[in-house]
Design a protein around this motif. Structure first.
Motif, PDB file in Angstrom:
ATOM      1  N   LEU A  27      21.846 -33.427  -6.693  1.00 53.04           N
ATOM      2  CA  LEU A  27      22.651 -33.024  -5.216  1.00 53.04           C
ATOM      3  C   LEU A  27      22.679 -31.663  -5.265  1.00 53.04           C
ATOM      4  O   LEU A  27      22.473 -30.802  -4.177  1.00 53.04           O
ATOM      5  CB  LEU A  27      23.824 -33.911  -4.903  1.00 53.04           C
ATOM      6  CG  LEU A  27      24.518 -33.609  -3.733  1.00 53.04           C
ATOM      7  CD1 LEU A  27      23.852 -33.981  -2.687  1.00 53.04           C
ATOM      8  CD2 LEU A  27      25.875 -34.176  -3.671  1.00 53.04           C
ATOM      9  N   GLU A  28      23.221 -30.910  -6.452  1.00 55.30           N
ATOM     10  CA  GLU A  28      23.464 -29.711  -6.388  1.00 55.30           C
ATOM     11  C   GLU A  28      22.051 -28.789  -6.337  1.00 55.30           C
ATOM     12  O   GLU A  28      22.001 -27.700  -5.835  1.00 55.30           O
ATOM     13  CB  GLU A  28      24.151 -29.315  -8.086  1.00 55.30           C
ATOM     14  CG  GLU A  28      24.327 -27.668  -8.151  1.00 55.30           C
ATOM     15  CD  GLU A  28      25.072 -27.389  -9.443  1.00 55.30           C
ATOM     16  OE1 GLU A  28      25.237 -26.275  -9.711  1.00 55.30           O
ATOM     17  OE2 GLU A  28      25.449 -28.531 -10.198  1.00 55.30           O
ATOM     18  N   TRP A  29      20.931 -29.424  -6.933  1.00 50.49           N
ATOM     19  CA  TRP A  29      19.689 -28.684  -6.799  1.00 50.49           C
ATOM     20  C   TRP A  29      19.270 -28.693  -5.403  1.00 50.49           C
ATOM     21  O   TRP A  29      18.659 -27.892  -4.904  1.00 50.49           O
ATOM     22  CB  TRP A  29      18.824 -29.402  -7.742  1.00 50.49           C
ATOM     23  CG  TRP A  29      17.384 -28.762  -7.707  1.00 50.49           C
ATOM     24  CD1 TRP A  29      16.881 -27.909  -8.389  1.00 50.49           C
ATOM     25  CD2 TRP A  29      16.375 -29.084  -6.950  1.00 50.49           C
ATOM     26  NE1 TRP A  29      15.603 -27.504  -8.249  1.00 50.49           N
ATOM     27  CE2 TRP A  29      15.221 -28.627  -7.166  1.00 50.49           C
ATOM     28  CE3 TRP A  29      16.142 -30.377  -6.092  1.00 50.49           C
ATOM     29  CZ2 TRP A  29      13.987 -28.555  -6.515  1.00 50.49           C
ATOM     30  CZ3 TRP A  29      14.928 -30.420  -5.399  1.00 50.49           C
ATOM     31  CH2 TRP A  29      13.961 -29.493  -5.697  1.00 50.49           C
ATOM     32  N   PHE A  30      19.617 -29.601  -4.620  1.00 47.60           N
ATOM     33  CA  PHE A  30      19.315 -29.747  -3.207  1.00 47.60           C
ATOM     34  C   PHE A  30      19.823 -28.936  -2.419  1.00 47.60           C
ATOM     35  O   PHE A  30      19.316 -28.102  -1.583  1.00 47.60           O
ATOM     36  CB  PHE A  30      19.425 -31.151  -2.991  1.00 47.60           C
ATOM     37  CG  PHE A  30      18.984 -31.421  -1.370  1.00 47.60           C
ATOM     38  CD1 PHE A  30      17.712 -31.442  -0.936  1.00 47.60           C
ATOM     39  CD2 PHE A  30      20.031 -31.435  -0.456  1.00 47.60           C
ATOM     40  CE1 PHE A  30      17.262 -31.544   0.601  1.00 47.60           C
ATOM     41  CE2 PHE A  30      19.761 -31.723   1.015  1.00 47.60           C
ATOM     42  CZ  PHE A  30      18.398 -31.797   1.197  1.00 47.60           C
ATOM     43  N   ILE A  31      21.213 -28.839  -2.838  1.00 41.67           N
ATOM     44  CA  ILE A  31      22.036 -27.775  -1.973  1.00 41.67           C
ATOM     45  C   ILE A  31      21.799 -26.353  -2.182  1.00 41.67           C
ATOM     46  O   ILE A  31      21.586 -25.635  -1.371  1.00 41.67           O
ATOM     47  CB  ILE A  31      23.502 -28.007  -2.386  1.00 41.67           C
ATOM     48  CG1 ILE A  31      23.967 -29.452  -1.531  1.00 41.67           C
ATOM     49  CG2 ILE A  31      24.530 -27.080  -1.636  1.00 41.67           C
ATOM     50  CD1 ILE A  31      25.465 -29.717  -2.174  1.00 41.67           C
ATOM     51  N   ARG A  32      21.469 -26.037  -3.519  1.00 43.84           N
ATOM     52  CA  ARG A  32      21.126 -24.565  -3.850  1.00 43.84           C
ATOM     53  C   ARG A  32      19.825 -24.158  -3.370  1.00 43.84           C
ATOM     54  O   ARG A  32      19.486 -23.085  -3.221  1.00 43.84           O
ATOM     55  CB  ARG A  32      21.501 -24.333  -5.239  1.00 43.84           C
ATOM     56  CG  ARG A  32      22.879 -24.168  -5.718  1.00 43.84           C
ATOM     57  CD  ARG A  32      22.853 -23.836  -7.123  1.00 43.84           C
ATOM     58  NE  ARG A  32      24.205 -23.737  -7.670  1.00 43.84           N
ATOM     59  CZ  ARG A  32      24.670 -23.468  -8.664  1.00 43.84           C
ATOM     60  NH1 ARG A  32      23.954 -23.026  -9.729  1.00 43.84           N
ATOM     61  NH2 ARG A  32      26.180 -23.460  -9.202  1.00 43.84           N
TER      62      ARG A  32
END
Length: 90
Positions: free
Chosen positions: A31-36
């Motif tokens: 999720l963090e990779w997708f947001i960033r």
């Protein structure tokens, strides 16, 4: 009866906690990779590479066959610490 349930939960908890923590961590990571978004790595040179390039640039204009003699280098070195208390010979 409650002590039996608590004993069973205490024995089963490590087997349940690790998979749950693994799934939560994986979901959070993605999720963090997708947001960033995909990070764009900067092409940065290491300190060693920068130092080598700087030394090469310094040496560019100099004649590498002309070096300082060893006697000239040793002229300004202090006397050894172990020889300081020995009497001077004239």
């Amino acid at each position: 009866m409650w002590p039996i349930y608590w004993a069973a939960i205490r024995n089963i908890a490590p087997r349940i906690t690790f998979p749950v923590a693994f799934v939560v961590g994986a979901v959070g990571y993605h999720l963090e990779w997708f947001i960033r978004g995909t990070p764009k790595p900067k092409e940065q040179k290491s300190i060693l590479e920068q130092r080598e390039e700087r030394k090469l640039q310094e040496q560019e204009g100099l004649d590498s066959t002309q070096v300082v003699s060893l006697n000239e280098k040793l002229e300004f070195t202090p006397r050894a610490a172990l020889n300081r208390n020995r009497p001077q010979e004239s």
